[in-house]
Write a protein that holds these residues in place. Structure first.
Motif, PDB file in Angstrom:
ATOM      1  N   ILE A  53      15.921  -7.607  -0.692  1.00  0.00           N
ATOM      2  CA  ILE A  53      15.565  -6.839   0.504  1.00  0.00           C
ATOM      3  C   ILE A  53      15.027  -5.467   0.093  1.00  0.00           C
ATOM      4  N   VAL A  54      15.744  -4.822  -0.824  1.00  0.00           N
ATOM      5  CA  VAL A  54      15.319  -3.502  -1.296  1.00  0.00           C
ATOM      6  C   VAL A  54      13.986  -3.612  -2.031  1.00  0.00           C
ATOM      7  N   ALA A  55      13.843  -4.650  -2.854  1.00  0.00           N
ATOM      8  CA  ALA A  55      12.595  -4.843  -3.599  1.00  0.00           C
ATOM      9  C   ALA A  55      11.429  -5.064  -2.636  1.00  0.00           C
ATOM     10  N   MET A  56      11.683  -5.756  -1.532  1.00  0.00           N
ATOM     11  CA  MET A  56      10.619  -6.012  -0.552  1.00  0.00           C
ATOM     12  C   MET A  56      10.057  -4.708  -0.009  1.00  0.00           C
ATOM     13  N   THR A  57      10.919  -3.741   0.290  1.00  0.00           N
ATOM     14  CA  THR A  57      10.426  -2.473   0.838  1.00  0.00           C
ATOM     15  C   THR A  57       9.554  -1.745  -0.178  1.00  0.00           C
ATOM     16  N   LYS A  58       9.926  -1.832  -1.445  1.00  0.00           N
ATOM     17  CA  LYS A  58       9.143  -1.164  -2.498  1.00  0.00           C
ATOM     18  C   LYS A  58       7.794  -1.859  -2.694  1.00  0.00           C
ATOM     19  N   LYS A  59       7.804  -3.182  -2.635  1.00  0.00           N
ATOM     20  CA  LYS A  59       6.553  -3.932  -2.813  1.00  0.00           C
ATOM     21  C   LYS A  59       5.599  -3.683  -1.647  1.00  0.00           C
ATOM     22  N   ALA A  60       6.135  -3.598  -0.444  1.00  0.00           N
ATOM     23  CA  ALA A  60       5.293  -3.312   0.719  1.00  0.00           C
ATOM     24  C   ALA A  60       4.645  -1.939   0.580  1.00  0.00           C
ATOM     25  N   GLU A  61       5.417  -0.975   0.076  1.00  0.00           N
ATOM     26  CA  GLU A  61       4.868   0.369  -0.121  1.00  0.00           C
ATOM     27  C   GLU A  61       3.783   0.371  -1.194  1.00  0.00           C
ATOM     28  N   GLN A  62       4.047  -0.317  -2.298  1.00  0.00           N
ATOM     29  CA  GLN A  62       3.065  -0.374  -3.384  1.00  0.00           C
ATOM     30  C   GLN A  62       1.792  -1.087  -2.950  1.00  0.00           C
ATOM     31  N   ALA A  63       1.962  -2.226  -2.259  1.00  0.00           N
ATOM     32  CA  ALA A  63       0.806  -3.016  -1.848  1.00  0.00           C
ATOM     33  C   ALA A  63      -0.035  -2.294  -0.801  1.00  0.00           C
ATOM     34  N   SER A  64       0.580  -1.373  -0.068  1.00  0.00           N
ATOM     35  CA  SER A  64      -0.146  -0.621   0.958  1.00  0.00           C
ATOM     36  C   SER A  64      -0.702   0.691   0.413  1.00  0.00           C
ATOM     37  N   GLY A  65      -0.618   0.872  -0.888  1.00  0.00           N
ATOM     38  CA  GLY A  65      -1.085   2.117  -1.476  1.00  0.00           C
ATOM     39  C   GLY A  65      -0.225   3.301  -1.115  1.00  0.00           C
ATOM     40  N   GLY A  66       1.030   3.025  -0.781  1.00  0.00           N
ATOM     41  CA  GLY A  66       1.968   4.100  -0.455  1.00  0.00           C
ATOM     42  C   GLY A  66       1.985   4.490   1.012  1.00  0.00           C
ATOM     43  N   SER A  67       1.189   3.805   1.842  1.00  0.00           N
ATOM     44  CA  SER A  67       1.100   4.223   3.247  1.00  0.00           C
ATOM     45  C   SER A  67       2.182   3.622   4.142  1.00  0.00           C
ATOM     46  N   LEU A  68       2.823   2.535   3.700  1.00  0.00           N
ATOM     47  CA  LEU A  68       3.881   1.895   4.498  1.00  0.00           C
ATOM     48  C   LEU A  68       5.218   2.123   3.803  1.00  0.00           C
ATOM     49  N   LYS A  69       6.016   2.984   4.362  1.00  0.00           N
ATOM     50  CA  LYS A  69       7.291   3.358   3.753  1.00  0.00           C
ATOM     51  C   LYS A  69       8.426   2.867   4.662  1.00  0.00           C
ATOM     52  N   ILE A  70       9.237   1.958   4.121  1.00  0.00           N
ATOM     53  CA  ILE A  70      10.344   1.382   4.890  1.00  0.00           C
ATOM     54  C   ILE A  70      11.652   1.807   4.242  1.00  0.00           C
ATOM     55  N   ARG A  71      12.472   2.510   4.997  1.00  0.00           N
ATOM     56  CA  ARG A  71      13.767   2.934   4.465  1.00  0.00           C
ATOM     57  C   ARG A  71      14.845   1.959   4.917  1.00  0.00           C
ATOM     58  N   PHE A  72      15.509   1.353   3.941  1.00  0.00           N
ATOM     59  CA  PHE A  72      16.559   0.378   4.221  1.00  0.00           C
ATOM     60  C   PHE A  72      17.898   1.088   4.409  1.00  0.00           C
ATOM     61  N   TYR A  73      18.613   0.704   5.455  1.00  0.00           N
ATOM     62  CA  TYR A  73      19.943   1.246   5.726  1.00  0.00           C
ATOM     63  C   TYR A  73      20.978   0.136   5.583  1.00  0.00           C
ATOM     64  N   GLU A  74      22.073   0.440   4.926  1.00  0.00           N
ATOM     65  CA  GLU A  74      23.145  -0.525   4.720  1.00  0.00           C
ATOM     66  C   GLU A  74      23.736  -0.948   6.075  1.00  0.00           C
ATOM     67  N   PRO A  75      24.369  -2.116   6.117  1.00  0.00           N
ATOM     68  CA  PRO A  75      24.946  -2.602   7.388  1.00  0.00           C
ATOM     69  C   PRO A  75      25.850  -1.569   8.052  1.00  0.00           C
ATOM     70  N   GLY A  76      25.582  -1.288   9.314  1.00  0.00           N
ATOM     71  CA  GLY A  76      26.409  -0.355  10.070  1.00  0.00           C
ATOM     72  C   GLY A  76      26.039   1.100   9.899  1.00  0.00           C
ATOM     73  N   ALA A  77      25.205   1.420   8.920  1.00  0.00           N
ATOM     74  CA  ALA A  77      24.872   2.826   8.673  1.00  0.00           C
ATOM     75  C   ALA A  77      23.921   3.378   9.728  1.00  0.00           C
ATOM     76  N   LEU A  78      23.086   2.534  10.279  1.00  0.00           N
ATOM     77  CA  LEU A  78      22.112   2.955  11.268  1.00  0.00           C
ATOM     78  C   LEU A  78      22.526   2.507  12.666  1.00  0.00           C
TER      79      LEU A  78
END
Length: 346
Positions: A46-71
């Motif tokens: 899950i964490v790797a997916m957010t990093k890959k999405a950011e890299q593949a978008s040239g840094g324009s798509l930034k997704i911050r993952f929150y642990e269960p219950g934190a958000l």
């Protein structure tokens, strides 16, 4: 000269790609998790997916993952995404059948397709289109974004040689599999992960299903029950989903959407591969500890299947969206089975 021209052309391609990325506005999403980042193996993916999405978008798509219950609390992820208070959530959508009963068929339902068949239905057989239609009123777009290894059938304190051996048992089981077992005479309980082992160890329950060998081993179920049954008829495939608010999704550029799709597709492939290895290794260790690994008797499976199909028809009669999804899946499976039989080696 030829080398120089090649270098210039390559630089032009890179420059063009950079300009295309630069044109995309920076998007920042908050994503609530149903699984923690340390939940092996899906958490890391899950964490790797957010990093890959950011890299593949040239840094324009930034997704911050929150642990269960934190958000938001896990049961509140569906509503939070639907209302747009967060842009995304990562979960098994079958957890939210109180919002839309039919979505259990995409994550947690008995005798549903195996992984290859499920992927064929989702990507090319109409499964995604039906899911989009059902979730549209909720303002949620669900993207197939990972898989847990196939679940086991459960841990039992005594052998199960016939369907009658299940009658009267108290068992932890969630999802629609519980509906089927209740028809057999099982008293079902949907205990949370942390509560399952103590209940099994103290004899509060007689049996428990939770997940696959990799997850079950980490919870120590082998210390409370020695009979481990396969396969997990109640949940043959466990797809996981990136749930996105449709307004947030609509604001993405075509490039950002493509980056998200590619990141999720890679997550599906890698989570399948690692999940199989983690379960394989865990099962080897469990056997070495003396766990009695058993397969359900064919007559038990056949009877459970019959009861499930009857239950699915009942649910189809009660909910139009359940029927819509069930019909799509069933029609696809008939066509798939016809060609798959021709490919089967004797």
């Amino acid at each position: 000269m030829k080398k120089l021209l090649t270098a210039v052309a390559a630089s032009a391609v890179l420059l063009t790609a950079g300009i295309a990325h630069a044109a995309d506005p920076t998007v920042r999403w908050k994503m609530a998790g149903m699984f923690g980042s340390s939940f092996k193996p899906i958490g890391g993916h899950i964490v790797a997916m957010t990093k890959k999405a950011e890299q593949a978008s040239g840094g324009s798509l930034k997704i911050r993952f929150y642990e269960p219950g934190a958000l938001v609390p896990v049961p509140g992820i569906f509503d939070a995404v639907s209302q747009g208070s967060i842009e995304a959530g990562y979960a098994g959508i079958g957890f939210f059948t109180n919002k839309e009963p039919g979505i259990a068929l995409y994550n947690a339902a008995p005798f549903t397709p195996d992984l290859a068949e499920f992927m064929a239905w989702i990507y090319y057989g109409g499964g995604q289109e039906v899911l989009d239609e059902v979730l549209k009123p909720h303002k949620i777009k669900a993207i197939f974004c990972g898989v847990l290894a196939p679940e086991a059938g459960g841990w039992f304190r005594k052998e199960v040689n016939a369907l009658s051996d299940l009658k009267g048992l108290k068992m932890r089981i969630g999802g629609l599999g519980a509906n089927v077992l209740e028809k057999v005479g099982v008293s079902t309980q949907a205990l949370g992960g942390a509560d399952v082992f103590p209940a099994l160890e103290r004899g509060v329950i007689d049996a428990a299903e939770y997940s696959n060998p990799g997850v079950d081993e980490s919870l120590g179920f082998d210390q409370a029950a020695k009979y481990y049954y396969f396969p997990g008829w109640h949940n043959p495939t466990s797809p996981e989903w990136l749930m996105v608010n449709t307004d947030a999704y609509a604001k993405l550029t075509a490039g950002q959407k493509a980056a998200l799709d590619m990141a999720c597709g890679d997550t599906v492939a890698r989570s399948i591969a690692e999940g199989e290895v983690v379960s394989m290794q865990a099962l080897q260790r469990l056997r070495a500890k003396g766990v009695q690994v058993r397969r359900w008797k064919p007559e038990v499976v056949n009877e459970l299947r019959r009861m499930w199909y009857a239950e699915a028809e009942r649910l189809s009669g009660e909910n139009a969206n359940f029927k819509k999804i069930w019909t799509s899946m069933s029609n696809f499976r008939k066509a798939y089975a016809a060609q798959h039989e021709l490919q089967r080696l004797e």
